[in-house]
Write a protein that holds these residues in place. Structure first.
Motif, PDB file in Angstrom:
ATOM      1  N   ASP A  64      -6.635  -8.684   6.458  1.00 18.67           N
ATOM      2  CA  ASP A  64      -6.948  -8.820   5.042  1.00 18.67           C
ATOM      3  C   ASP A  64      -7.611 -10.167   4.762  1.00 18.67           C
TER       4      ASP A  64
ATOM      5  N   ARG B  18       0.854  -1.198   0.000  1.00 21.57           N
ATOM      6  CA  ARG B  18       0.000   0.000   0.000  1.00 21.57           C
ATOM      7  C   ARG B  18       0.888   1.245   0.000  1.00 21.57           C
TER       8      ARG B  18
ATOM      9  N   TYR C   2      -7.737  -5.048  -1.312  1.00 20.00           N
ATOM     10  CA  TYR C   2      -8.160  -3.720  -1.779  1.00 20.00           C
ATOM     11  C   TYR C   2      -9.300  -3.923  -2.759  1.00 20.00           C
ATOM     12  N   ASN C   3      -9.796  -2.840  -3.351  1.00 26.36           N
ATOM     13  CA  ASN C   3     -11.056  -2.925  -4.083  1.00 26.36           C
ATOM     14  C   ASN C   3     -11.016  -3.876  -5.274  1.00 26.36           C
TER      15      ASN C   3
END
Length: 253
Positions: free
Chosen positions: A198, A130, A162-163
């Motif tokens: 995550d 990130r 993440y997306n």
């Protein structure tokens, strides 16, 4: 399908009658220097030996998938051991060129609509960390496997949550998901791959899937142990869904 965890991110996948080798790191224990600026600087990589011989690992392989060229995914031992005419998939043309320069003659760049022996291979996005660390970590990919006679499999590769990972799950609805979950990191920059939170996000996004966690305890910059992850998933009550294999362990679905 059968998913055989070898070591680190290296897995042998039997899927729709074909055998894939994914991200082969095949060196003996201690062959390479440690990743710099990270824990365990007194330990060379890999930290553990292979659970079986290289010949056993590569025997009968129909195709190799290399998600990116970091040496814990594609190393000199793999380059030396694999036959140079084997079918090999890479994430982009830059990686393909480097692999061809190592002598491999049958290299194809994965697309979102690649088909191999009737199996659909869909390249997926990943973010190897990130923020600022992404510039250092470079490009990576994952792969979705689809076939009418198999469950849909998503091998996420070296990515954090993440997306785009959410989008892959929403779009393809994988029933089996392999995630790189060692929370590997340098002293600065944070997680390079998934941490336990995550993994929990993956579970919440795909609560009916079986999630297999790899990339654990095999290279010096790992930060999440198998035991810590097992404790976490037990606390969350998701141990039936999140599997934490030892090296050499297999699952059939």
């Amino acid at each position: 399908m059968n998913i055989h965890q070898i070591r680190n991110v290296t897995i042998v996948l039997e899927y729709a009658g074909k055998k894939f080798l994914i991200d082969p790191m095949l060196a003996k224990k201690g062959t390479y220097p440690p990743f710099p600026n990270s824990p365990r600087q007194d330990q060379n990589n890999p930290l553990v030996n292979l659970p079986t011989s290289i010949n056993n690992i590569i025997n009968g392989i129909d195709a190799v998938i290399v998600t990116h060229l970091h040496y814990d995914h594609w190393d000199e031992a793999a380059i030396k051991a694999l036959p140079k005419d084997i079918k090999l998939f890479s994430q982009n043309e830059d990686d393909a060129t480097e692999i061809r320069n190592a002598g491999f003659q049958n290299v194809e760049v994965l697309q979102e609509d690649t088909v191999f022996e009737g199996i659909q291979l869909i390249k997926t996005k990943g973010e190897h960390g990130r923020g600022e660390i992404l510039k250092l970590a470079g490009l990576v990919c994952g792969v979705v496997f689809k076939h009418s006679e198999e469950k849909t499999l998503y091998v996420a590769g070296d990515t954090v949550w993440y997306n785009a990972v959410q989008e892959v799950i929403n779009t393809h609805k994988p029933e089996i998901i392999v995630v790189n979950a060692g929370d590997n990191q340098f002293f600065e920059g944070g997680s390079l791959v998934m941490n336990k939170d995550d993994v929990y996000e993956v579970y919440k996004s795909a609560p009916n899937a079986k999630i297999i966690t790899v990339h654990m305890e095999a290279v010096n910059h790992w930060a999440l142990s198998r035991e810590e992850l097992k404790s976490f998933i037990n606390e969350k009550g998701i141990e039936a869904n999140v599997l934490v294999p030892n090296d050499g362990e297999s699952y059939s679905f």
